[in-house]
Scaffold this motif. Sequence first.
Motif, PDB file in Angstrom:
ATOM      1  N   GLU A 485      32.925  40.478  11.501  1.00  0.00           N
ATOM      2  CA  GLU A 485      32.187  40.536  12.768  1.00  0.00           C
ATOM      3  C   GLU A 485      33.018  41.309  13.775  1.00  0.00           C
ATOM      4  O   GLU A 485      34.212  41.031  13.957  1.00  0.00           O
ATOM      5  CB  GLU A 485      31.885  39.136  13.306  1.00  0.00           C
ATOM      6  N   VAL A 486      32.402  42.282  14.453  1.00  0.00           N
ATOM      7  CA  VAL A 486      33.092  43.072  15.483  1.00  0.00           C
ATOM      8  C   VAL A 486      32.162  43.217  16.683  1.00  0.00           C
ATOM      9  O   VAL A 486      30.950  43.025  16.579  1.00  0.00           O
ATOM     10  CB  VAL A 486      33.491  44.473  14.962  1.00  0.00           C
ATOM     11  N   THR A 487      32.741  43.572  17.816  1.00  0.00           N
ATOM     12  CA  THR A 487      31.978  43.786  19.054  1.00  0.00           C
ATOM     13  C   THR A 487      31.815  45.280  19.281  1.00  0.00           C
ATOM     14  O   THR A 487      32.693  46.073  18.907  1.00  0.00           O
ATOM     15  CB  THR A 487      32.711  43.146  20.249  1.00  0.00           C
ATOM     16  N   LEU A 545      25.806  49.354  17.741  1.00  0.00           N
ATOM     17  CA  LEU A 545      24.897  48.374  17.150  1.00  0.00           C
ATOM     18  C   LEU A 545      24.228  48.915  15.892  1.00  0.00           C
ATOM     19  O   LEU A 545      24.018  48.187  14.915  1.00  0.00           O
ATOM     20  CB  LEU A 545      23.819  47.980  18.172  1.00  0.00           C
ATOM     21  N   LYS A 546      23.889  50.207  15.889  1.00  0.00           N
ATOM     22  CA  LYS A 546      23.187  50.767  14.742  1.00  0.00           C
ATOM     23  C   LYS A 546      24.063  50.852  13.501  1.00  0.00           C
ATOM     24  O   LYS A 546      23.571  51.113  12.404  1.00  0.00           O
ATOM     25  CB  LYS A 546      22.637  52.148  15.077  1.00  0.00           C
ATOM     26  N   ALA A 566      29.822  44.986   1.357  1.00  0.00           N
ATOM     27  CA  ALA A 566      30.418  44.162   2.414  1.00  0.00           C
ATOM     28  C   ALA A 566      29.471  44.182   3.599  1.00  0.00           C
ATOM     29  O   ALA A 566      28.839  45.203   3.889  1.00  0.00           O
ATOM     30  CB  ALA A 566      31.789  44.697   2.808  1.00  0.00           C
ATOM     31  N   GLU A 567      29.382  43.070   4.297  1.00  0.00           N
ATOM     32  CA  GLU A 567      28.470  42.976   5.442  1.00  0.00           C
ATOM     33  C   GLU A 567      29.263  43.116   6.731  1.00  0.00           C
ATOM     34  O   GLU A 567      30.291  42.435   6.930  1.00  0.00           O
ATOM     35  CB  GLU A 567      27.728  41.642   5.434  1.00  0.00           C
ATOM     36  N   VAL A 568      28.794  44.016   7.606  1.00  0.00           N
ATOM     37  CA  VAL A 568      29.409  44.225   8.920  1.00  0.00           C
ATOM     38  C   VAL A 568      28.402  43.774   9.976  1.00  0.00           C
ATOM     39  O   VAL A 568      27.295  44.329  10.065  1.00  0.00           O
ATOM     40  CB  VAL A 568      29.804  45.700   9.140  1.00  0.00           C
ATOM     41  N   LEU A 569      28.780  42.743  10.733  1.00  0.00           N
ATOM     42  CA  LEU A 569      27.954  42.256  11.842  1.00  0.00           C
ATOM     43  C   LEU A 569      28.512  42.806  13.137  1.00  0.00           C
ATOM     44  O   LEU A 569      29.720  42.704  13.396  1.00  0.00           O
ATOM     45  CB  LEU A 569      27.943  40.724  11.880  1.00  0.00           C
ATOM     46  N   VAL A 570      27.665  43.385  13.980  1.00  0.00           N
ATOM     47  CA  VAL A 570      28.095  43.986  15.240  1.00  0.00           C
ATOM     48  C   VAL A 570      27.505  43.178  16.386  1.00  0.00           C
ATOM     49  O   VAL A 570      26.280  43.051  16.507  1.00  0.00           O
ATOM     50  CB  VAL A 570      27.666  45.466  15.351  1.00  0.00           C
ATOM     51  N   ARG A 571      28.408  42.591  17.196  1.00  0.00           N
ATOM     52  CA  ARG A 571      27.964  41.887  18.393  1.00  0.00           C
ATOM     53  C   ARG A 571      27.793  42.894  19.525  1.00  0.00           C
ATOM     54  O   ARG A 571      28.636  43.769  19.720  1.00  0.00           O
ATOM     55  CB  ARG A 571      28.974  40.821  18.808  1.00  0.00           C
ATOM     56  N   GLY A 572      26.709  42.747  20.266  1.00  0.00           N
ATOM     57  CA  GLY A 572      26.476  43.674  21.379  1.00  0.00           C
ATOM     58  C   GLY A 572      25.458  43.113  22.342  1.00  0.00           C
ATOM     59  O   GLY A 572      24.966  41.992  22.185  1.00  0.00           O
ATOM     60  N   ASP A 599      19.366  39.034  19.524  1.00  0.00           N
ATOM     61  CA  ASP A 599      20.504  38.746  20.406  1.00  0.00           C
ATOM     62  C   ASP A 599      21.759  39.489  20.022  1.00  0.00           C
ATOM     63  O   ASP A 599      22.767  39.436  20.716  1.00  0.00           O
ATOM     64  CB  ASP A 599      20.775  37.246  20.455  1.00  0.00           C
ATOM     65  N   ASN A 600      21.710  40.215  18.879  1.00  0.00           N
ATOM     66  CA  ASN A 600      22.850  40.987  18.396  1.00  0.00           C
ATOM     67  C   ASN A 600      24.109  40.127  18.313  1.00  0.00           C
ATOM     68  O   ASN A 600      25.200  40.522  18.757  1.00  0.00           O
ATOM     69  CB  ASN A 600      23.075  42.239  19.259  1.00  0.00           C
TER      70      ASN A 600
END
Length: 992
Positions: A485-487, A545-546, A566-572, A599-600
Amino acid sequence: RNAFWHLVYFREEFGPVFVQEPHDAVFALDSEEKKVMMSCEARGNPVPVYSWFINGTVVETENRYSLIDGNLIITNASETADYGRYQCKAENSYGTVLSRDALLQFAYLGSFSGRMRGGVSVREGQGVVLMCTPPPHSPEIMYSWVFNEFPLFVAEDSRRFISQVTGNLYVSKVQPSDVGSYICLVKNTVTNARVLSPPTPLTLRTDGLMGEYEPKIEVHFPLSVPAARGVTVRLECFALGNPVPTITWRKMNGNIPKKARLRKSQAVLEIPNVQLEDSGTYECKAENPRGGTAFKGHIQVYTFPQWISTINDSQLDSGDQLHWECKATGKPRPTYRWLRNGEPLTPQSRVEMVNGELIIQKVQQADSGMYQCVAENKYGAIYCSAELKILASPPVFSPNPVRLIATLGKDMLLGCRPRASPKPRVTWRRGDRRIQPSRRIINSTRSDEGNYVCRAENQFGSAEMTAMLWVKEAMRVDLSPSRVEVTVGESVVLSCRVSHDPSLDVAFQWLLNQQPLNFQQEGGHFEYTQTQSSTVDLMIRSILLKHAGKYGCRAQTSADTVSAEAEVLVRGPPGPPGVVIVEEIKDTTATLSWSGGVDNHSPISSYNLQARSPFSLGWQTLRTDPEPVTGDMESAMAVELNPWVDYEFRVVASNAIGTGDPSAPSRGVRTKEAVPSVVPANVSGGNGRRHELVISWEPVSEEFQNGEGFGYIVAFRANGTRGWKEKMVTSADSTMYKYRDETFPPLTPFEVKVGVYNNKGDGPFSGVVTVYSAEGEPREAPSEVKASSISSSEIKVTWRPPNPGPGRPRGYEVSYRKDSEQEESGNRKKTVGNETSMVLTGLEGNSMYLITVRGFNSIGQGPASTASTAKTKKDPPVQPPANLVWIQEGTNVSLNWDPVKSKDNESDVIGYKVLLSQEGRVHNQVMRTITPSAVLSLPEGGTYIIEVRALSEGGEGAISSQVRVLTSSGDNGKLSVIGRELWNSLSYWSIN
């Protein structure tokens, strides 16, 4: 034998396809070039050969006909032998195609017969038709008429008309001026050739005038007018009658198209670019006071066939089914027919043809060839073509060796794909042992390595291929981290590590959501690095985000392909909320609902409601109820809106990371009406004419009018009185109200207030202000007006202002004219402010002027003073000082000249003006003397210019010729002393 079939299969041979087809043509018989060329070109391999048809008959290429490539050349073409429809045929060993047909016409214009034409005699007021009777011609011709002699042409108007269909000249009502000789001139539109008819004399009968009679339509369009879509339709309608009839047009059961134009005094209706919707019945009506008559005809717009879908080349195995379909539009609806190798195709046991469809069951080699679908209606035909190839060949394998690599423990499929038609039967063997029944090797081991033979055969032959199989270690891949998870704005690195058989090279590919990553198109966010031969890293910089999703690392060798994800979740910031719905609208509130967006990966904390209207600068944040609107809500009320205003609403979501994009705007809604609440600003007034009370204000913006029927209530009362007078001003844009009453004196103080109202009721009033009634225009004239001459072109005027009181002047206007001139030709000049004097300039010398003065203000002008007179002085002498003589001693110059003598009409000379200037400098030194001499001292070195003018009461006279004096700069100190002594002895100096 296999090599032979291999070559046949790969040769690029195909049937003929048209590149250029013949077009309709018009050939001028009087052309210097005596040859006609009809074009035709097709591509194909082998190269096509050509032949031509005229009106369905084969053209023999001999004598006058020859071929250059596919083009047909006609020498010494003539209409009798060569007019008609031409069609080109192109053929090679793969088939034959026919072109569309093209019409060849010939342009010519014959001559009128030489016979004299009989005269036409009619009564004055009678209608007449003069016949043109054109000579033989092709194609269309244009008509005009000559009156008496060339080039005097008959002008068409409501009384005279030349039909471009019949060529006749129609005169609805003959006048004496029409008597003369008429000649019909025809012009060929292709060759531009012109010929003139013999003259037709027109005379008037002497047995009386023709009485009035009702119109009779002599020229009209056909009952049915077919027209191709896109052309210009031209309908003619003209009537004889006395008085001259008026022509009008209408379309029955509809309106005449807006693009239509009326020409030639409404005798011609033109419809350019005619379309299907322009079809219908049109009526022309001719009317005069004696009656009327009408004619109706129908325009039927047709369209040539046009393809919607065509057929494409097909290659089928023997025994397959062919299914082709072609579709075309057109009016009338097109019908279809099919050609095979240029000959009509007829239904048979295997062949079906229905509405543009062609079906051939169990195709055979004999069905090969070029096919054409023809769509046609009564106005034209169009062709499309395609080639059908029936494949028939023995199996053929590629000559390159086949090497197969399998992975330990995995299944292996032995591939065998020979080229053959029809499809061959395939068998496998290893050594002498046949592999049955599958080509798949299950759970590969080292013992499976070796040579495998594939055999393919059909009715045309057989072939074999040997494949060599190796078995290698299985490859494994690891992608870490498997979830991160990253921002937005941060960076992350994914590392991909593989283990594989060292004898095989490995290639890597990165994917995002199963699509290959394009590093060039991602703006530098992605960077690929290979740290070792079996390890690669993917760095994602300043993540967006994209960029969220499932990332894949795919590793590939010649033996195997494996991948890991691998799954990359982007917080925004949140995504835009869903559709915004206006649930309820009132005068100052709107209840909105929406659906939450994504809600990203950071919970939504709050929502902002925004609106825009025609009066706002973009989107504005609204007050809400409740406030704030928390992230778990999907409905809220916008408050403090303005009544009767069009609004759009949108919603914006925020979370701990930031504010996201707004939702799409809601549909536009208008708040309900309400009583106005905003009062006009800056209520004031004053000025106006005598006995007027002028009240002014700034209008209320439409944004705050709150409803229809908005206006103002102007209330006022004189200071010290009780009752208010109220007047309604119904225009929302009004800024002023004037009230007139002869009874109140100037500058009467009034209490004033301005209120608002609309259809919902009366709103509040502004605060009370004091406004004074108008003081009016000046009521008294200036006094003690005096005028005195300054020079031959100037008079000074002075006056005393009127006594203080209402109607104070804000300035003065001086009127002046010569006493010999009328008052209307006089001149006027206004003061800038309240000055009480003015110098009039630009006057004539030795002339008496009458002068009056009047005051003015913003209301108007006051009365004029009594006239004062003054006479300008005589003009100054026109003779310049002559015979200038000077003596230079160092820096001293003695100057003498002949005295100037004034003429009787010139002012007397009272002295002279000497001008001294240094070359290259702007300022002058000026000296005056009463004698025709002067002594000058030049204090600085340089070149000096000296000029002299005569002085008189009328002003300065003409200037003399220049004297140029050069001095040295070495004696400056001594010169200054001499200069001071000379200064004291002269009358005076001045610096301009």
